[in-house]
Write a protein that holds these residues in place. Structure first.
Motif, mmCIF file in Angstrom:
data_model
loop_
_atom_site.group_PDB
_atom_site.id
_atom_site.type_symbol
_atom_site.label_atom_id
_atom_site.label_comp_id
_atom_site.label_asym_id
_atom_site.label_seq_id
_atom_site.Cartn_x
_atom_site.Cartn_y
_atom_site.Cartn_z
ATOM 1 N N SER A 68 -1.532 13.892 10.915
ATOM 2 C CA SER A 68 -1.516 12.863 11.951
ATOM 3 C C SER A 68 -0.203 12.094 11.901
ATOM 4 O O SER A 68 0.554 12.192 10.923
ATOM 5 N N GLU A 69 0.052 11.300 12.935
ATOM 6 C CA GLU A 69 1.257 10.456 12.930
ATOM 7 C C GLU A 69 1.240 9.515 11.735
ATOM 8 O O GLU A 69 2.279 9.266 11.116
ATOM 9 N N GLY A 70 0.058 9.013 11.389
ATOM 10 C CA GLY A 70 -0.061 8.114 10.251
ATOM 11 C C GLY A 70 0.277 8.770 8.932
ATOM 12 O O GLY A 70 0.696 8.097 7.986
ATOM 13 N N GLN A 71 0.079 10.075 8.831
ATOM 14 C CA GLN A 71 0.462 10.804 7.621
ATOM 15 C C GLN A 71 1.933 11.189 7.640
ATOM 16 O O GLN A 71 2.609 11.172 6.610
ATOM 17 N N LEU A 72 2.442 11.523 8.813
ATOM 18 C CA LEU A 72 3.835 11.962 8.917
ATOM 19 C C LEU A 72 4.823 10.810 8.727
ATOM 20 O O LEU A 72 5.883 10.995 8.126
ATOM 21 N N ALA A 73 4.483 9.637 9.230
ATOM 22 C CA ALA A 73 5.435 8.519 9.207
ATOM 23 C C ALA A 73 5.893 8.153 7.802
ATOM 24 O O ALA A 73 7.105 8.007 7.570
ATOM 25 N N PRO A 74 4.986 7.988 6.812
ATOM 26 C CA PRO A 74 5.481 7.639 5.473
ATOM 27 C C PRO A 74 6.281 8.758 4.821
ATOM 28 O O PRO A 74 7.199 8.489 4.051
ATOM 29 N N ARG A 75 5.960 9.998 5.136
ATOM 30 C CA ARG A 75 6.760 11.111 4.601
ATOM 31 C C ARG A 75 8.174 11.051 5.179
ATOM 32 O O ARG A 75 9.165 11.221 4.457
ATOM 33 N N TYR A 76 8.233 10.815 6.485
ATOM 34 C CA TYR A 76 9.532 10.699 7.146
ATOM 35 C C TYR A 76 10.356 9.568 6.537
ATOM 36 O O TYR A 76 11.534 9.748 6.195
ATOM 37 N N ASN A 77 9.732 8.421 6.388
ATOM 38 C CA ASN A 77 10.447 7.264 5.839
ATOM 39 C C ASN A 77 10.974 7.544 4.438
ATOM 40 O O ASN A 77 12.078 7.119 4.073
ATOM 41 N N ALA A 153 1.789 13.718 0.308
ATOM 42 C CA ALA A 153 1.012 13.551 1.537
ATOM 43 C C ALA A 153 1.012 12.087 1.965
ATOM 44 O O ALA A 153 0.992 11.759 3.136
ATOM 45 N N ASP A 154 1.020 11.210 0.983
ATOM 46 C CA ASP A 154 1.126 9.778 1.276
ATOM 47 C C ASP A 154 2.351 9.277 0.544
ATOM 48 O O ASP A 154 2.311 9.057 -0.660
ATOM 49 N N SER A 155 3.469 9.111 1.260
ATOM 50 C CA SER A 155 4.743 8.796 0.627
ATOM 51 C C SER A 155 5.103 7.328 0.721
ATOM 52 O O SER A 155 6.275 6.987 0.791
ATOM 53 N N ARG A 156 4.102 6.480 0.737
ATOM 54 C CA ARG A 156 4.413 5.055 0.685
ATOM 55 C C ARG A 156 5.208 4.773 -0.580
ATOM 56 O O ARG A 156 4.936 5.344 -1.633
ATOM 57 N N ASP A 157 6.178 3.897 -0.509
ATOM 58 C CA ASP A 157 6.921 3.566 -1.710
ATOM 59 C C ASP A 157 6.026 2.765 -2.642
ATOM 60 O O ASP A 157 4.971 2.248 -2.259
ATOM 61 N N ALA A 158 6.437 2.669 -3.898
ATOM 62 C CA ALA A 158 5.591 2.069 -4.934
ATOM 63 C C ALA A 158 5.288 0.611 -4.647
ATOM 64 O O ALA A 158 4.172 0.137 -4.893
ATOM 65 N N LYS A 159 6.271 -0.141 -4.139
ATOM 66 C CA LYS A 159 6.032 -1.559 -3.851
ATOM 67 C C LYS A 159 4.957 -1.724 -2.773
ATOM 68 O O LYS A 159 4.079 -2.593 -2.878
#
Length: 229
Positions: A68-77, A153-159
């Motif tokens: 989904s867009e919600g999954q792709l966006a953090p990977r992209y970032n 799959a979830d690439s949110r940064d640690a902070k």
């Protein structure tokens, strides 16, 4: 235009032989030495950011057709952010061939994360202008290959991940405190302590930006939390 030996070696690491070498020279020219007769890399940086963004977005969409867009966006970032661009720049030795003013060199400009990230984007734009999008795309996919293959799959940064965990558990956002600093002004090392409302803390130290050390501290605290879960 004839390139110096060190810039020819850099071009080989980059994986592109320039038919218009003046584009590469411009991409490597920082604003501290730019002039009306010697343009700097800022306009190329603007363009390279877009070339990188399109290439990464396309690669992610085709790599996971169900995401989904919600999954792709953090990977992209995670793949296009400054820290990643700077890491790629270090891997190909970009800092060593940057054209900097004296004050920027003395302040450690060849190692500065933001400066390396901007120059990396400028170099990608130079490839694009020299040989077109397909060539620039191929260069990016090669240089980013390991990161594209391993992006979570979830690439949110640690902070961000730590803040979301804290909020989910009824706590205020984590506090980041500089608890130490050493080294010369042009290459400082920081110690950062992150603290949660419940008293849990973690530390990280090293060279780089404060933000990168904060990320390391957040990652260390997340590891503690996961180990006790």
């Amino acid at each position: 235009m004839k390139l110096s030996e060190d810039i020819r070696a850099f071009s080989a690491k980059l994986g592109h032989d320039f038919s218009r070498p003046e584009l590469l020279i411009r991409a490597l020219t920082h604003g501290s030495v730019g002039s009306p007769t010697r343009p700097d890399n800022q306009r190329l940086e603007f363009l390279g950011d877009r070339v990188l963004g399109l290439t990464v977005a396309e690669a992610l969409v085709f790599a996971d057709r169900e995401a989904s867009e919600g999954q792709l966006a953090p990977r992209y970032n995670a793949l296009v952010r400054g820290e990643t661009c700077a890491d790629v720049a270090r891997e190909i030795g970009l800092g060593a061939v940057l054209k900097l003013g004296r004050s920027e060199m003395l302040s450690g400009g060849r190692r500065k994360e933001a400066l390396l990230a901007d120059a990396m984007e400028a170099v990608l734009a130079a490839v694009y202008l020299d040989a077109g999008f397909e060539t620039a795309r191929a260069v990016i996919l090669r240089l980013w290959a390991s990161r594209l293959a391993s992006v979570d799959a979830d690439s949110r940064d640690a902070k961000t991940a730590l803040q979301e965990w804290a909020q989910a558990h009824g706590m205020k956002p984590p506090q980041y405190i500089q608890t130490g600093r050493s080294g010369p002004d042009h290459a400082p090392q920081f110690e950062i302590t992150v603290r949660l409302d419940d008293g849990r803390t973690a530390k990280a130290q090293g060279a780089g930006t404060k933000r990168s050390i904060e990320q390391a501290a957040a990652a260390a605290l997340l590891e503690q939390i996961e180990a006790k879960a």
